[in-house]
Design an enzyme around this catalytic site. Structure first.
Site, mmCIF file in Angstrom:
data_model
loop_
_atom_site.group_PDB
_atom_site.id
_atom_site.type_symbol
_atom_site.label_atom_id
_atom_site.label_comp_id
_atom_site.label_asym_id
_atom_site.label_seq_id
_atom_site.Cartn_x
_atom_site.Cartn_y
_atom_site.Cartn_z
ATOM 1 N N LYS A 43 0.881 -1.163 0.000
ATOM 2 C CA LYS A 43 0.000 0.000 0.000
ATOM 3 C C LYS A 43 0.922 1.218 0.000
ATOM 4 O O LYS A 43 1.478 1.589 1.023
ATOM 5 C CB LYS A 43 -0.917 0.026 1.224
ATOM 6 C CG LYS A 43 -1.821 1.262 1.258
ATOM 7 C CD LYS A 43 -2.497 1.427 2.603
ATOM 8 C CE LYS A 43 -3.205 2.770 2.697
ATOM 9 N NZ LYS A 43 -2.277 3.927 2.665
ATOM 10 N N SER A 96 2.699 6.247 11.981
ATOM 11 C CA SER A 96 2.457 6.837 13.299
ATOM 12 C C SER A 96 2.298 5.768 14.370
ATOM 13 O O SER A 96 1.930 4.618 14.090
ATOM 14 C CB SER A 96 1.215 7.725 13.269
ATOM 15 O OG SER A 96 0.040 6.941 13.170
ATOM 16 N N THR A 131 7.378 2.904 14.170
ATOM 17 C CA THR A 131 6.503 4.038 14.417
ATOM 18 C C THR A 131 7.305 5.308 14.736
ATOM 19 O O THR A 131 8.414 5.485 14.272
ATOM 20 C CB THR A 131 5.488 3.674 15.508
ATOM 21 O OG1 THR A 131 6.173 3.163 16.665
ATOM 22 C CG2 THR A 131 4.522 2.593 15.020
ATOM 23 N N CYS A 190 12.184 9.389 10.683
ATOM 24 C CA CYS A 190 12.055 8.916 12.057
ATOM 25 C C CYS A 190 13.408 8.765 12.738
ATOM 26 O O CYS A 190 13.470 8.479 13.927
ATOM 27 C CB CYS A 190 11.280 7.604 12.121
ATOM 28 S SG CYS A 190 12.026 6.264 11.177
ATOM 29 N N GLU A 222 6.616 13.859 18.382
ATOM 30 C CA GLU A 222 7.193 13.941 17.050
ATOM 31 C C GLU A 222 6.547 15.075 16.250
ATOM 32 O O GLU A 222 5.329 15.105 16.059
ATOM 33 C CB GLU A 222 7.010 12.623 16.304
ATOM 34 C CG GLU A 222 7.731 12.591 14.966
ATOM 35 C CD GLU A 222 7.636 11.245 14.287
ATOM 36 O OE1 GLU A 222 8.661 10.542 14.176
ATOM 37 O OE2 GLU A 222 6.520 10.872 13.867
#
Length: 524
Positions: free
Chosen positions: A191, A244, A266, A299, A400
């Protein structure tokens, strides 16, 4: 022109041609039946450059069906033959490197060097995955018990789903997720992020050109309701996710409850501890790269520095000097130091965090809001931003932000600094800047983070190692890439066997353990 391309042009006469994107199933690019298309922007100009379909449930199901149908043949293909496809794919990525870099610049907004690195990170993991003939080898022991031999095999599992984020449109879906999965004999449905799917779709063309059989790789763009199918569908054996923390927790909980393997990478709020013996100018340059690189949208960015008071003011002076020299501009101009934010929605999100930091009482010492980039006034630009005197009670220093916003926390000692850092609920990466070997070792030993830098601002290991986040930065048991990656995409099978001599009539007593306890006394 490549036959059966991933897009059509909506209006050939338009000043800015807009692509109508397709989805990729069973080796073919197909026009979605959906009426719901998402705008994809060139963040450097603000122009819409593509429309991505929000694929229907039937189309997602068709991708799963195509992968399921392809699995028996692909999994039974010798691993040495499977990796030949990876070798060819790697060569094609190198051949089209400039094109892929420009495409990624155009759709995501990272500057030229950062975008090229995004593409090259694909090949880094492909190279590692080409070691599958060795890395899939099992173990064996003859005479494990008297007359009994045991062999352990590593085998593919089936069909996996990869749910990719928008910040690394090439590296994550086609580096972290696809190469090891297909090298080990599995099939995958990606995806792709609906905001930035073009790099992923273009790479699918190269996978097909390299000889990857139809159905082994499939790509859809879809909303959350359709993506939920992957978490529950009985033909999906595992899910790899980057995004997330809230969504990662949901994916981990839901997919695991449905018997699937999960690796969910995440959020993060990585900190760097700067001790008073650090090389200050070089440290400042490392910090600028660590929080401004990729416009902060990674990240493993380092958006918080914890600095000893003794050198804080000197370090800040360097930081101000270097951010003032940062050139904002369109991502695909090779002189650009920092490109735009990915789209207006994310620009508003990051700007909202800056306003939140001001409300919380942090001292805004460099304000990057509303910069002017001549000739690109409609682009989504934000200049580097710095807060000083960020304290424990301010969320700007603990959550974040995913943008070029640096928070400075002041401490008086190593102990105070590492204690403060380990309070954070995230633990992807952590960094120490020091010339002191004792403190460097102590930091590496005691930090909660899974990836640690000593005078290295972005301590992302090469793909031969795992991406080892901890705490609320990861949910699952096996990390992506490295040996964990091969374990995640395979299952173990132990075969224990014994053989009877031709002269033996194979009669007599068989005990409860049938010879599989080597320490059983012979008189029992």
């Amino acid at each position: 022109m490549v036959e059966n391309r991933y897009f059509d042009i909506e209006d050939e006469s338009a000043d800015v041609p807009v692509k109508k994107l397709k989805y990729f199933v069973g080796g073919e690019f197909k026009v979605s039946a959906t009426s719901n298309y998402m705008d994809c922007y060139n963040p450097s100009t603000g122009d819409v450059i593509a429309h991505a379909p929000q694929c229907t449930q039937d189309e997602v199901d068709s991708a799963i069906a195509a992968a399921t149908a392809a699995y028996p043949e692909w999994s039974s293909t010798p691993v040495s033959k499977r990796v030949q496809v990876l070798y060819k794919f790697k060569a094609l990525v190198e051949e089209h490197l400039e094109e892929l870099t420009y495409l990624l610049c155009q759709e995501e907004g990272k500057n030229w060097t950062e975008s090229m690195g995004d593409v090259l990170k694909v090949n880094e993991v492909v190279e590692f995955a080409c070691g599958a003939p060795h890395l899939m080898k099992g173990e064996s022991l003859m005479q494990a018990s008297k007359g009994y031999d045991t062999v352990l095999y590593h085998e593919p599992i089936g069909v996996f789903a990869g749910i990719a984020p928008w910040n690394f449109p090439a590296m994550i879906p086609h580096g972290w997720m696809t190469p090891i999965c297909v090298a080990t004999g599995n099939c995958i449905i990606l995806k792709a992020a609906s905001f930035v799917p073009q790099s992923s779709l273009r790479l699918a063309e190269l996978w097909r050109e390299a000889g990857l059989p139809a159905g082994v790789l499939n790509i859809v763009t879809a909303g959350r309701n359709e993506a939920e199918i992957f978490l529950k569908h009985p033909d999906i054996k595992g899910v790899s996710f980057v995004g997330s923390t809230n969504v990662g927790k949901h994916i981990y909980k839901t997919a695991a409850a449905n018997g699937k393997r999960v690796q969910a990478l995440t959020e993060a709020k990585n900190h760097a501890l700067v001790l008073k013996d650090a090389k200050i100018e070089r440290t400042a340059r490392g910090i600028i790269n660590a929080y401004c690189g990729c416009a902060g949208a990674r990240c493993m960015a380092c958006p918080v520095i914890v600095v000893e008071n003794a050198i804080a003011d000197e370090l800040i002076a360097y930081l101000k000097k270097f951010v003032a020299e940062m050139k904002l501009g369109p991502a695909y101009e090779k002189t650009t130091g920092m490109g735009p934010i990915m789209n207006q929605g994310h620009l508003d999100f990051v700007t909202g965090w800056i306003e939140k930091g001001i409300e919380e009482g942090a001292e805004l010492i460099v304000d990057g809001r509303n910069p002017t980039v001549e000739g690109y006034e409609n682009g989504f630009y934000l200049a580097p931003t710095i807060f000083d005197n960020v304290t424990d009670d301010m969320t700007i220093g603990d959550e974040e932000v995913f943008g070029p916003v640096l928070c400075i926390k002041r401490v008086n000692s190593f102990e105070e600094g590492i204690t403060l850092m380990n309070k954070n609920r995230f633990a992807n990466g952590s960094v120490i800047y020091t010339q002191n070997g004792h403190y460097a070792r102590e930091f590496a030993y005691r930090t909660d983070a899974g990836m640690v830098g000593v005078n290295v601002g972005i301590p992302v290991p090469l793909g031969i190692f795992g991406f080892t986040g901890h705490k609320d930065s990861f949910f699952g048991d096996l990390h992506c890439m490295g040996k964990d990656g091969f374990t995640f995409f395979t299952e173990s099978k132990c075969v224990t066997q014994t053989w009877f001599p031709e002269t033996d009539e194979a009669v007599g007593k068989v005990d409860t353990w049938d010879g599989t306890i080597s320490s059983m006394p012979t008189d029992k």
